[in-house]
Write a protein that holds these residues in place. Structure first.
Motif, PDB file in Angstrom:
ATOM      1  N   LEU A 270       0.811  -1.209   0.000  1.00 15.90           N
ATOM      2  CA  LEU A 270       0.000   0.000   0.000  1.00 15.90           C
ATOM      3  C   LEU A 270       0.848   1.265   0.000  1.00 15.90           C
ATOM      4  O   LEU A 270       0.360   2.350  -0.311  1.00 15.90           O
ATOM      5  CB  LEU A 270      -0.935  -0.001   1.210  1.00 15.90           C
ATOM      6  CG  LEU A 270      -1.979  -1.109   1.241  1.00 15.90           C
ATOM      7  CD1 LEU A 270      -2.707  -1.130   2.576  1.00 15.90           C
ATOM      8  CD2 LEU A 270      -2.972  -0.944   0.096  1.00 15.90           C
ATOM      9  N   ALA A 271       2.117   1.122   0.358  1.00 12.22           N
ATOM     10  CA  ALA A 271       3.033   2.261   0.345  1.00 12.22           C
ATOM     11  C   ALA A 271       3.824   2.364  -0.952  1.00 12.22           C
ATOM     12  O   ALA A 271       4.623   3.280  -1.123  1.00 12.22           O
ATOM     13  CB  ALA A 271       4.000   2.156   1.531  1.00 12.22           C
ATOM     14  N   ASP A 272       3.575   1.428  -1.860  1.00 19.01           N
ATOM     15  CA  ASP A 272       4.332   1.345  -3.118  1.00 19.01           C
ATOM     16  C   ASP A 272       3.434   1.764  -4.275  1.00 19.01           C
ATOM     17  O   ASP A 272       2.458   1.085  -4.586  1.00 19.01           O
ATOM     18  CB  ASP A 272       4.828  -0.090  -3.317  1.00 19.01           C
ATOM     19  CG  ASP A 272       5.629  -0.276  -4.592  1.00 19.01           C
ATOM     20  OD1 ASP A 272       5.872   0.722  -5.306  1.00 19.01           O
ATOM     21  OD2 ASP A 272       6.010  -1.431  -4.878  1.00 19.01           O
ATOM     22  N   ASN A 273       3.760   2.871  -4.926  1.00 16.63           N
ATOM     23  CA  ASN A 273       2.898   3.358  -6.004  1.00 16.63           C
ATOM     24  C   ASN A 273       2.931   2.464  -7.247  1.00 16.63           C
ATOM     25  O   ASN A 273       2.132   2.631  -8.161  1.00 16.63           O
ATOM     26  CB  ASN A 273       3.260   4.791  -6.390  1.00 16.63           C
ATOM     27  CG  ASN A 273       4.640   4.896  -7.010  1.00 16.63           C
ATOM     28  OD1 ASN A 273       5.564   4.206  -6.610  1.00 16.63           O
ATOM     29  ND2 ASN A 273       4.786   5.778  -7.990  1.00 16.63           N
ATOM     30  N   LYS A 274       3.846   1.469  -7.268  1.00 14.31           N
ATOM     31  CA  LYS A 274       3.933   0.556  -8.402  1.00 14.31           C
ATOM     32  C   LYS A 274       3.164  -0.747  -8.182  1.00 14.31           C
ATOM     33  O   LYS A 274       3.005  -1.537  -9.108  1.00 14.31           O
ATOM     34  CB  LYS A 274       5.400   0.240  -8.701  1.00 14.31           C
ATOM     35  CG  LYS A 274       6.197   1.456  -9.160  1.00 14.31           C
ATOM     36  CD  LYS A 274       7.643   1.087  -9.461  1.00 14.31           C
ATOM     37  CE  LYS A 274       8.430   2.319  -9.896  1.00 14.31           C
ATOM     38  NZ  LYS A 274       9.862   1.971 -10.173  1.00 14.31           N
ATOM     39  N   SER A 275       2.684  -0.973  -6.964  1.00 14.06           N
ATOM     40  CA  SER A 275       1.939  -2.205  -6.700  1.00 14.06           C
ATOM     41  C   SER A 275       0.555  -2.109  -7.341  1.00 14.06           C
ATOM     42  O   SER A 275      -0.010  -1.022  -7.500  1.00 14.06           O
ATOM     43  CB  SER A 275       1.802  -2.448  -5.197  1.00 14.06           C
ATOM     44  OG  SER A 275       0.896  -1.532  -4.615  1.00 14.06           O
ATOM     45  N   LYS A 276      -0.007  -3.261  -7.697  1.00  8.66           N
ATOM     46  CA  LYS A 276      -1.293  -3.288  -8.385  1.00  8.66           C
ATOM     47  C   LYS A 276      -2.417  -2.724  -7.524  1.00  8.66           C
ATOM     48  O   LYS A 276      -3.290  -2.008  -8.016  1.00  8.66           O
ATOM     49  CB  LYS A 276      -1.611  -4.715  -8.839  1.00  8.66           C
ATOM     50  CG  LYS A 276      -0.743  -5.204  -9.983  1.00  8.66           C
ATOM     51  CD  LYS A 276      -1.174  -6.596 -10.450  1.00  8.66           C
ATOM     52  CE  LYS A 276      -0.324  -7.061 -11.621  1.00  8.66           C
ATOM     53  NZ  LYS A 276      -0.728  -8.413 -12.112  1.00  8.66           N
ATOM     54  N   ILE A 277      -2.396  -3.044  -6.228  1.00 13.10           N
ATOM     55  CA  ILE A 277      -3.470  -2.554  -5.369  1.00 13.10           C
ATOM     56  C   ILE A 277      -3.413  -1.039  -5.244  1.00 13.10           C
ATOM     57  O   ILE A 277      -4.446  -0.357  -5.288  1.00 13.10           O
ATOM     58  CB  ILE A 277      -3.443  -3.236  -3.972  1.00 13.10           C
ATOM     59  CG1 ILE A 277      -4.569  -2.705  -3.083  1.00 13.10           C
ATOM     60  CG2 ILE A 277      -2.104  -3.068  -3.288  1.00 13.10           C
ATOM     61  CD1 ILE A 277      -5.965  -2.946  -3.625  1.00 13.10           C
ATOM     62  N   THR A 278      -2.197  -0.486  -5.148  1.00 10.71           N
ATOM     63  CA  THR A 278      -2.082   0.971  -5.040  1.00 10.71           C
ATOM     64  C   THR A 278      -2.486   1.653  -6.338  1.00 10.71           C
ATOM     65  O   THR A 278      -3.138   2.708  -6.320  1.00 10.71           O
ATOM     66  CB  THR A 278      -0.649   1.367  -4.648  1.00 10.71           C
ATOM     67  OG1 THR A 278      -0.325   0.729  -3.408  1.00 10.71           O
ATOM     68  CG2 THR A 278      -0.530   2.869  -4.467  1.00 10.71           C
ATOM     69  N   LYS A 279      -2.137   1.055  -7.464  1.00 10.68           N
ATOM     70  CA  LYS A 279      -2.558   1.618  -8.747  1.00 10.68           C
ATOM     71  C   LYS A 279      -4.080   1.652  -8.856  1.00 10.68           C
ATOM     72  O   LYS A 279      -4.658   2.610  -9.378  1.00 10.68           O
ATOM     73  CB  LYS A 279      -1.959   0.801  -9.898  1.00 10.68           C
ATOM     74  CG  LYS A 279      -0.466   1.034 -10.116  1.00 10.68           C
ATOM     75  CD  LYS A 279       0.052   0.195 -11.283  1.00 10.68           C
ATOM     76  CE  LYS A 279       1.531   0.454 -11.534  1.00 10.68           C
ATOM     77  NZ  LYS A 279       2.046  -0.375 -12.662  1.00 10.68           N
ATOM     78  N   LYS A 280      -4.738   0.617  -8.356  1.00  3.19           N
ATOM     79  CA  LYS A 280      -6.194   0.586  -8.373  1.00  3.19           C
ATOM     80  C   LYS A 280      -6.772   1.700  -7.501  1.00  3.19           C
ATOM     81  O   LYS A 280      -7.755   2.362  -7.879  1.00  3.19           O
ATOM     82  CB  LYS A 280      -6.704  -0.772  -7.878  1.00  3.19           C
ATOM     83  CG  LYS A 280      -6.576  -1.900  -8.903  1.00  3.19           C
ATOM     84  CD  LYS A 280      -7.112  -3.203  -8.341  1.00  3.19           C
ATOM     85  CE  LYS A 280      -7.136  -4.297  -9.397  1.00  3.19           C
ATOM     86  NZ  LYS A 280      -8.164  -4.074 -10.441  1.00  3.19           N
ATOM     87  N   ILE A 281      -6.157   1.902  -6.337  1.00  6.72           N
ATOM     88  CA  ILE A 281      -6.625   2.950  -5.432  1.00  6.72           C
ATOM     89  C   ILE A 281      -6.432   4.321  -6.060  1.00  6.72           C
ATOM     90  O   ILE A 281      -7.319   5.184  -6.023  1.00  6.72           O
ATOM     91  CB  ILE A 281      -5.895   2.867  -4.079  1.00  6.72           C
ATOM     92  CG1 ILE A 281      -6.262   1.567  -3.354  1.00  6.72           C
ATOM     93  CG2 ILE A 281      -6.258   4.071  -3.204  1.00  6.72           C
ATOM     94  CD1 ILE A 281      -5.437   1.297  -2.119  1.00  6.72           C
ATOM     95  N   LEU A 282      -5.269   4.544  -6.666  1.00  7.38           N
ATOM     96  CA  LEU A 282      -4.996   5.839  -7.304  1.00  7.38           C
ATOM     97  C   LEU A 282      -5.997   6.116  -8.428  1.00  7.38           C
ATOM     98  O   LEU A 282      -6.452   7.239  -8.607  1.00  7.38           O
ATOM     99  CB  LEU A 282      -3.576   5.857  -7.847  1.00  7.38           C
ATOM    100  CG  LEU A 282      -2.446   5.864  -6.812  1.00  7.38           C
ATOM    101  CD1 LEU A 282      -1.098   5.718  -7.496  1.00  7.38           C
ATOM    102  CD2 LEU A 282      -2.472   7.125  -5.975  1.00  7.38           C
ATOM    103  N   LYS A 283      -6.343   5.071  -9.168  1.00  2.00           N
ATOM    104  CA  LYS A 283      -7.301   5.242 -10.254  1.00  2.00           C
ATOM    105  C   LYS A 283      -8.674   5.601  -9.704  1.00  2.00           C
ATOM    106  O   LYS A 283      -9.366   6.474 -10.243  1.00  2.00           O
ATOM    107  CB  LYS A 283      -7.373   3.966 -11.088  1.00  2.00           C
ATOM    108  CG  LYS A 283      -8.230   4.097 -12.337  1.00  2.00           C
ATOM    109  CD  LYS A 283      -8.162   2.836 -13.191  1.00  2.00           C
ATOM    110  CE  LYS A 283      -8.988   3.002 -14.474  1.00  2.00           C
ATOM    111  NZ  LYS A 283      -8.922   1.783 -15.319  1.00  2.00           N
ATOM    112  N   LEU A 284      -9.080   4.937  -8.630  1.00  2.47           N
ATOM    113  CA  LEU A 284     -10.365   5.254  -8.005  1.00  2.47           C
ATOM    114  C   LEU A 284     -10.393   6.689  -7.494  1.00  2.47           C
ATOM    115  O   LEU A 284     -11.421   7.372  -7.541  1.00  2.47           O
ATOM    116  CB  LEU A 284     -10.619   4.315  -6.822  1.00  2.47           C
ATOM    117  CG  LEU A 284     -11.123   2.905  -7.137  1.00  2.47           C
ATOM    118  CD1 LEU A 284     -11.218   2.117  -5.841  1.00  2.47           C
ATOM    119  CD2 LEU A 284     -12.460   2.943  -7.837  1.00  2.47           C
TER     120      LEU A 284
END
Length: 288
Positions: A270-284
């Motif tokens: 969740l602290a990594d902007n390259k992880s898939k879950i974080t990318k999903k959150i950023l998109k939302l």
């Protein structure tokens, strides 16, 4: 998936619903993440320990680059079974949002058993009302509030979907998005666990905060329900059950299983902007 936690033995309940038993090296993981969090607080542009209520732990942190204006806001609620951990353990989760020129907020709240779960929900509501009124002063857009929570924090975030915000003269779609990460949505489970000696949830309080029996009032808000694939079956099933409960009630909803993640290792993701879950959150959050 057919699964009924009510049929489990005490040993099976502990294995499925006490993350500290399911992840034996949790202390080591938390120590590493806490060190990362300290580094972020020491270097990042932030406003720490802002008070939003009268309770001793009713404080929050705001991370934001200078001169931001009308930026998306992401609010995070930490877990710890409503009785442990702190916003300071999760400061590094601000990093992806700082890089995306948004405002990141981490909320603290008073813990069980000093206060009850009912009180904690009230405190989280007070935090949101404070942010709605004040976030513009820190460059945030009060009309683009996004919220996530991990574990017990996911439960608290989800409870906000059941609040009639109109009584505060705010639209019920106050939030742009919710991300509910490895949450526990049926507090009744805790009553059966030895850990409840620390939490002290009663049947009445558990029923009052059971999300599978509450009406969700948001309509145009996006909801992402995510869970680690290395979580115990019972914990994964909590996210599956809540997704199934909401999927015919919410227009924009998705379920995502986080690869190679247990209850604690996902904090690093969740602290990594390259992880898939974080990318999903950023998109939302409409940040990318």
């Amino acid at each position: 998936m057919t699964y009924n936690w009510k049929n489990l033995s005490l040993k099976e309940l502990n294995k499925n619903f006490n993350p500290r038993i399911a992840v034996p090296n949790f202390e080591e993981i938390l120590k590493i993440e806490n060190n990362k969090a300290t580094k972020t607080r020491n270097k990042a542009p932030c406003h720490l320990d802002l008070r939003y209520g009268k309770g001793p732990l009713q404080i929050l942190d705001i991370f934001a680059r200078p001169k931001l204006k009308n930026a998306p806001v992401h609010i995070f609620i930490h877990g710890g079974y409503w009785r442990a951990l702190d916003k300071n353990n999760h400061s590094h989760l601000a990093e992806p949002f700082l890089k995306s020129d948004s405002v990141y907020v981490s909320i603290n709240y008073d813990l069980c058993p000093t206060v009850s779960l009912n009180n904690i929900v009230t405190e989280i509501i007070e935090a949101i009302l404070w942010l709605y009124k004040n976030i513009e002063n820190y460059g945030g857009n009060p009309n683009n509030l996004n919220i996530s929570g991990h574990s017990a924090g996911a439960h608290l975030a989800a409870m906000l979907t059941t609040i009639d915000w109109k009584k505060f003269k705010i639209n019920n779609d106050i939030f742009t998005s919710f991300t509910l990460i490895s949450g526990i949505f049926e507090p009744q489970i805790v009553i059966k666990l030895p850990i409840n000696k620390e939490i002290k949830i009663t049947k009445e309080i558990a029923n009052n905060n059971d999300l599978l029996s509450k009406t969700t009032l948001v309509k145009n808000t996006s909801i992402l329900i995510a869970v680690g694939d290395n979580e115990p079956e019972g914990w994964i099933n909590q996210s599956v059950k809540y997704f199934n409960y909401l999927k015919n009630k919410i227009k924009f909803i998705d379920y995502y299983k986080i690869n190679n993640a247990n209850h604690f290792s996902m904090i690093s993701m969740l602290a990594d902007n390259k992880s898939k879950i974080t990318k999903k959150i950023l998109k939302l959050n409409k940040l990318s």
